[in-house]
Each structure stands twice: as structure tokens, then as C-alpha cells.
Design a protein around this motif. Structure first.
Motif, PDB file in Angstrom:
ATOM      1  N   THR A  41      -8.618  20.086   7.130  1.00  0.00           N
ATOM      2  CA  THR A  41      -7.173  20.369   7.527  1.00  0.00           C
ATOM      3  C   THR A  41      -6.336  19.572   6.842  1.00  0.00           C
ATOM      4  O   THR A  41      -5.214  19.894   6.101  1.00  0.00           O
ATOM      5  N   ASN A  42      -6.445  18.195   6.888  1.00  0.00           N
ATOM      6  CA  ASN A  42      -5.517  17.246   6.388  1.00  0.00           C
ATOM      7  C   ASN A  42      -6.264  16.342   5.122  1.00  0.00           C
ATOM      8  O   ASN A  42      -7.532  15.991   5.440  1.00  0.00           O
ATOM      9  N   LYS A  43      -5.425  16.032   4.363  1.00  0.00           N
ATOM     10  CA  LYS A  43      -5.895  14.926   3.433  1.00  0.00           C
ATOM     11  C   LYS A  43      -5.037  13.914   3.287  1.00  0.00           C
ATOM     12  O   LYS A  43      -3.852  13.507   3.556  1.00  0.00           O
ATOM     13  N   GLU A  44      -5.846  12.610   3.206  1.00  0.00           N
ATOM     14  CA  GLU A  44      -4.959  11.260   3.177  1.00  0.00           C
ATOM     15  C   GLU A  44      -5.616  10.561   2.151  1.00  0.00           C
ATOM     16  O   GLU A  44      -6.840  10.297   1.644  1.00  0.00           O
ATOM     17  N   ASP A  45      -4.883   9.920   1.176  1.00  0.00           N
ATOM     18  CA  ASP A  45      -5.178   9.108   0.051  1.00  0.00           C
ATOM     19  C   ASP A  45      -4.271   7.632   0.338  1.00  0.00           C
ATOM     20  O   ASP A  45      -3.274   7.492   0.490  1.00  0.00           O
ATOM     21  N   TYR A  46      -5.089   6.560   0.479  1.00  0.00           N
ATOM     22  CA  TYR A  46      -4.504   5.227   0.677  1.00  0.00           C
ATOM     23  C   TYR A  46      -5.007   4.426  -0.587  1.00  0.00           C
ATOM     24  O   TYR A  46      -6.186   4.321  -1.033  1.00  0.00           O
ATOM     25  N   GLY A  76      -8.050 -11.967  -4.015  1.00  0.00           N
ATOM     26  CA  GLY A  76      -7.122 -10.705  -4.295  1.00  0.00           C
ATOM     27  C   GLY A  76      -8.061  -9.540  -4.152  1.00  0.00           C
ATOM     28  O   GLY A  76      -9.465  -9.565  -4.165  1.00  0.00           O
ATOM     29  N   ALA A  77      -7.636  -8.419  -3.760  1.00  0.00           N
ATOM     30  CA  ALA A  77      -8.381  -7.158  -3.210  1.00  0.00           C
ATOM     31  C   ALA A  77      -7.553  -5.953  -3.671  1.00  0.00           C
ATOM     32  O   ALA A  77      -6.381  -5.714  -3.663  1.00  0.00           O
ATOM     33  N   TYR A  78      -8.360  -4.853  -3.930  1.00  0.00           N
ATOM     34  CA  TYR A  78      -7.827  -3.354  -4.061  1.00  0.00           C
ATOM     35  C   TYR A  78      -8.795  -2.683  -3.414  1.00  0.00           C
ATOM     36  O   TYR A  78      -9.906  -2.840  -3.192  1.00  0.00           O
ATOM     37  N   LEU A  79      -8.139  -1.692  -2.688  1.00  0.00           N
ATOM     38  CA  LEU A  79      -8.812  -0.889  -1.504  1.00  0.00           C
ATOM     39  C   LEU A  79      -8.203   0.676  -1.988  1.00  0.00           C
ATOM     40  O   LEU A  79      -7.071   1.022  -1.979  1.00  0.00           O
ATOM     41  N   ASN A  80      -9.069   1.508  -2.103  1.00  0.00           N
ATOM     42  CA  ASN A  80      -8.730   2.996  -2.161  1.00  0.00           C
ATOM     43  C   ASN A  80      -9.526   3.846  -1.182  1.00  0.00           C
ATOM     44  O   ASN A  80     -10.788   3.510  -1.293  1.00  0.00           O
ATOM     45  N   GLU A  81      -9.010   4.544  -0.281  1.00  0.00           N
ATOM     46  CA  GLU A  81      -9.638   5.324   0.631  1.00  0.00           C
ATOM     47  C   GLU A  81      -9.006   6.915   0.469  1.00  0.00           C
ATOM     48  O   GLU A  81      -7.857   7.093   0.545  1.00  0.00           O
ATOM     49  N   GLU A  82      -9.875   7.815   0.502  1.00  0.00           N
ATOM     50  CA  GLU A  82      -9.668   9.393   0.434  1.00  0.00           C
ATOM     51  C   GLU A  82     -10.446   9.988   1.463  1.00  0.00           C
ATOM     52  O   GLU A  82     -11.804   9.984   1.235  1.00  0.00           O
ATOM     53  N   ALA A 124       0.690  -1.251   0.169  1.00  0.00           N
ATOM     54  CA  ALA A 124       0.131   0.054  -0.127  1.00  0.00           C
ATOM     55  C   ALA A 124       0.983   1.138  -0.040  1.00  0.00           C
ATOM     56  O   ALA A 124       1.938   1.267   0.483  1.00  0.00           O
ATOM     57  N   ASP A 125       0.371   2.440  -0.634  1.00  0.00           N
ATOM     58  CA  ASP A 125       1.002   3.721  -0.598  1.00  0.00           C
ATOM     59  C   ASP A 125       0.121   4.701   0.091  1.00  0.00           C
ATOM     60  O   ASP A 125      -1.427   4.641  -0.227  1.00  0.00           O
ATOM     61  N   VAL A 126       0.514   5.394   1.099  1.00  0.00           N
ATOM     62  CA  VAL A 126      -0.308   6.188   1.778  1.00  0.00           C
ATOM     63  C   VAL A 126       0.240   7.641   1.534  1.00  0.00           C
ATOM     64  O   VAL A 126       1.438   7.952   1.895  1.00  0.00           O
ATOM     65  N   ASP A 127      -0.698   8.608   1.124  1.00  0.00           N
ATOM     66  CA  ASP A 127      -0.189  10.077   0.987  1.00  0.00           C
ATOM     67  C   ASP A 127      -0.877  10.816   1.861  1.00  0.00           C
ATOM     68  O   ASP A 127      -2.058  10.880   1.917  1.00  0.00           O
ATOM     69  N   VAL A 128      -0.347  11.573   2.792  1.00  0.00           N
ATOM     70  CA  VAL A 128      -0.875  12.407   3.618  1.00  0.00           C
ATOM     71  C   VAL A 128      -0.334  13.874   3.462  1.00  0.00           C
ATOM     72  O   VAL A 128       0.801  14.258   3.350  1.00  0.00           O
ATOM     73  N   SER A 129      -1.472  15.045   3.420  1.00  0.00           N
ATOM     74  CA  SER A 129      -1.014  16.231   3.124  1.00  0.00           C
ATOM     75  C   SER A 129      -1.879  17.154   4.062  1.00  0.00           C
ATOM     76  O   SER A 129      -2.796  17.132   4.569  1.00  0.00           O
ATOM     77  N   GLY A 130      -1.014  18.232   4.444  1.00  0.00           N
ATOM     78  CA  GLY A 130      -1.828  19.393   5.357  1.00  0.00           C
ATOM     79  C   GLY A 130      -0.915  20.506   5.398  1.00  0.00           C
ATOM     80  O   GLY A 130       0.055  20.845   4.833  1.00  0.00           O
ATOM     81  N   PRO A 131      -1.289  21.493   6.330  1.00  0.00           N
ATOM     82  CA  PRO A 131      -0.641  22.712   6.729  1.00  0.00           C
ATOM     83  C   PRO A 131       0.871  22.496   6.715  1.00  0.00           C
ATOM     84  O   PRO A 131       1.789  23.516   6.422  1.00  0.00           O
ATOM     85  N   GLY A 132       1.441  21.349   7.254  1.00  0.00           N
ATOM     86  CA  GLY A 132       2.803  21.270   7.643  1.00  0.00           C
ATOM     87  C   GLY A 132       3.497  20.537   6.350  1.00  0.00           C
ATOM     88  O   GLY A 132       4.653  20.260   6.385  1.00  0.00           O
ATOM     89  N   GLY A 133       2.771  20.453   5.357  1.00  0.00           N
ATOM     90  CA  GLY A 133       3.461  19.601   4.246  1.00  0.00           C
ATOM     91  C   GLY A 133       2.902  18.304   3.821  1.00  0.00           C
ATOM     92  O   GLY A 133       1.838  18.118   4.105  1.00  0.00           O
ATOM     93  N   SER A 134       3.386  17.564   3.070  1.00  0.00           N
ATOM     94  CA  SER A 134       3.102  16.158   2.711  1.00  0.00           C
ATOM     95  C   SER A 134       4.070  15.284   2.881  1.00  0.00           C
ATOM     96  O   SER A 134       5.202  15.564   2.874  1.00  0.00           O
ATOM     97  N   VAL A 135       3.603  13.876   3.099  1.00  0.00           N
ATOM     98  CA  VAL A 135       4.497  12.937   3.377  1.00  0.00           C
ATOM     99  C   VAL A 135       4.026  11.710   2.671  1.00  0.00           C
ATOM    100  O   VAL A 135       2.504  11.278   2.577  1.00  0.00           O
TER     101      VAL A 135
END
Length: 329
Positions: A311-316, A300-306, A37-48
Motif C-alpha cells: 500500500t505504501n512505499k518508503e525510501d530512507y 562515518g556511515a551511509y544507510l539506505n532502506e526501501e 537524512a531524506d525520507v520519501d513516502v508515497s501511497g494512495p493519498g499521494g507522496s511526501v
């Protein structure tokens, strides 16, 4: 006089027959699951970005052991009992935790009443879920409110009237405490209709403080002797501005071999109600009937969550494969 004695003897035999020894039952279901899995998190402090590569785990999936039975009280009324406990086959923590555990009464004319720790009745109206194992979202529909077990609960199930059964429930929901941290009282009503290849049903759940209202409608239909299609819709109002809407579509196909193939798609909008979020899961898999008690699984499975809470955004984004053995006794 002879007729009276005969009727008394028959009633006594009926009661004695119901006084059978308890039944010991259970299930051990162990799978090996691989998730990337790849997790992208972004907010006022930047993104990771976090890359969860090849996270392999051994999982126990609703494994359990239990004891159940009945005792005849009269010619048409039985005392029911069940003691069921969850077992985690893959570790030594949290063993023998309570699942559905109750005492009850069942009458041939008036139906069944249970009291104890019980699964909410909306779980009896989920004809769409066909997934197996524990990859990406477990084996439950992706919804914020999905049939938790309730402590201090009572449930009523009517006899079947022209293939229709009615249900009602009251319980203390420890999963959604109120603002003062107290358990919330939950009420639920439902009904289901089963005839031949078709099953349909609906439930309505509400807590005493109006902080939760959930409507579920589900059904399945065998379009042929080998293919069954299912669907579910749930609307959950958790007191926020936007309601959560969950949809499930599924299909299951039996083959000429011991294999049964299945596929399922789950879509949720406004996840948890208090976030601008969406979730999508797709699962394909198969189960192989080794014998009457043992089933092999692959999937097998695929999962996407946004999610965006303002304040913060997260994409899994996650992919998973797995398989295992399920043994019932």
C-alpha cells in the motif's frame, strides 16, 4: 593417611581461593552523532518528502555497570553470579535497566549453566560486527532478529573440546508475543570453533509456535598479524511467505600507531519478512587506544532502506558522522 590429609587441604585451598570479593566493572561510552537524512513516502493519498537536516544528538552506547564473581562449592565446581545494569549517560530516564543478570554453576568437567536474564546465544556467533557507536543502525547487524535478551532463561555452555564449544538455551521471548499476547518460548542450539587466527560458529533459534526460525553462520580470519576479515549470514523465517536474508562483511586493520581502522557492509533483503524491502548500510571508522581503559572513536556511515508493504512505499537515505570516548573499568 597423610596423602588423604594433603588432598583435603589442597581442595580446601582451591575452594577458598575461589571465594574472592566481587568484581565491580562497567563502561561509559558517549558519542556525538550528526545525521542528515531524506525520507520519501508515497501511497494512495499521494507522496511526501521529509528532510531531516543535521540532526545532532548525544548518545550513550551500551554504557553499563555491574557486579560479578564466583564462590567455590567444591574443588572443581563454582557458583557464578552477575548483576549487570544499563546506564544512559546522556539522560536521566530508564536508568539501571537489567542487562545480563544471572546465577549459575560452572564445573571444570561438565561446563557451565546460567539462569536469569540472558543474551541469546546467537550473539556469541557474530564474528563480523566491528562497528562502534550509534550512527545509523547502531552497532548491530541489520536483521529483524538479533540476539535479544530473554527473561526466564537458561543457557548451557560446554567446556572446550579440541577448540570446539557447544551451547544451548531456553527462554521466554517478550519481544515476539504470540497471537494471544503471551510470551513466546524460544529454544536455541549452537556451536563455535576457535583456533589461532580463525573463529567460526553457527546457531539455530526457534520458538515453540514455529513463528520464528533463524539460522546464523559467522566467522572471521586473521589473514595477517594486522588484518582480520569477518563475515556473517543469517536467514530468518518469521512465518511469512518470504524469509529475511542478512549478510555482513567486515575488515579491521591495526596500524603501527594506536589507531585501528575498520569497515563494514550490511545488506538485508525482505526486511521483517512481511514487506518487500531491502536495506544497505556501510560504515568506516577508526578507534584510538589512548590507554588500556580509554578508547577514542570516529566513524562515518551511509544507510539506505526501501520498503513496500503493498500500500505504501518508503525510501530512507541517510548519512552520518560521529565520534566519542569509551572508558572501561
Amino acid at each position: 593417611m597423610k596423602k588423604l590429609l594433603l588432598a583435603t587441604a589442597i581442595a580446601a585451598l582451591s575452594v577458598s581461593a575461589a571465594n574472592a570479593a566481587p568484581t565491580v566493572y562497567g563502561k561509559a561510552f558517549l558519542t556525538l552523532d550528526l545525521v542528515e537524512a531524506d525520507v520519501d513516502v508515497s501511497g494512495p493519498g499521494g507522496s511526501v518528502s521529509i528532510n531531516e537536516d543535521e540532526r545532532t544528538s548525544l548518545n550513550s552506547n551500551a554504557s553499563r555497570i555491574g557486579l560479578k564473581g564466583s564462590e567455590g562449592l567444591t574443588a572443581n565446581t563454582d557458583l557464578l553470579y552477575q548483576l549487570e545494569y544499563g546506564i544512559d549517560v546522556d539522560n536521566n530516564k530508564d536508568q539501571f535497566y537489567s542487562r545480563d543478570t544471572y546465577l549459575g554453576l560452572q564445573n571444570a568437567q561438565y561446563g557451565k549453566v546460567l539462569a536469569g536474564r540472558l543474551t541469546a546465544i546467537d550473539d556469541y556467533v557474530n564474528f563480523a560486527n566491528v562497528t562502534q557507536g550509534g550512527v545509523l543502525g547502531d552497532d548491530a547487524v541489520l536483521a529483524s532478529y538479533d540476539a535479544p535478551r530473554l527473561n526466564n532463561s537458561f543457557a548451557y555452555f560446554s567446556p572446550s573440546y579440541n577448540n570446539m564449544q557447544f551451547m544451548a538455551m531456553y527462554g521466554m521471548d517478550e519481544l515476539t508475543p504470540d497471537a494471544d499476547g503471551r510470551d513466546v518460548e524460544v529454544f536455541a542450539l549452537g556451536g563455535k570453533y576457535s583456533m589461532g587466527p580463525m573463529n567460526v560458529g553457527a546457531t539455530y533459534t526457534q520458538d515453540a509456535g514455529d513463528e520464528l526460525k533463524a539460522i546464523r553462520v559467522s566467522g572471521n580470519y586473521a589473514i595477517s598479524p594486522v588484518v582480520t576479515l569477518g563475515a556473517l549470514y543469517q536467514n530468518t523465517d518469521s512465518g511469512s511467505d518470504d524469509n529475511e536474508n542478512a549478510f555482513t562483511l567486515s575488515g579491521e586493520m591495526k596500524t603501527a600507531t594506536p589507531w585501528t581502522a575498520y569497515a563494514q557492509a550490511d545488506v538485508v533483503s525482505n526486511v521483517d519478512g512481511d514487506k518487500d524491502g531491502d536495506a544497505l548500510r556501510g560504515v568506516v571508522g577508526g578507534k584510538y587506544a589512548i590507554n588500556a581503559a580509554t578508547t577514542g572513536h570516529v566513524y562515518g556511515a551511509y544507510l539506505n532502506e526501501e520498503y513496500d508493504d503493498g500500500t505504501n512505499k518508503e525510501d530512507y537515505d541517510g548519512f552520518g558522522i560521529g565520534g566519542g570516548i569509551e572508558y572501561k573499568f
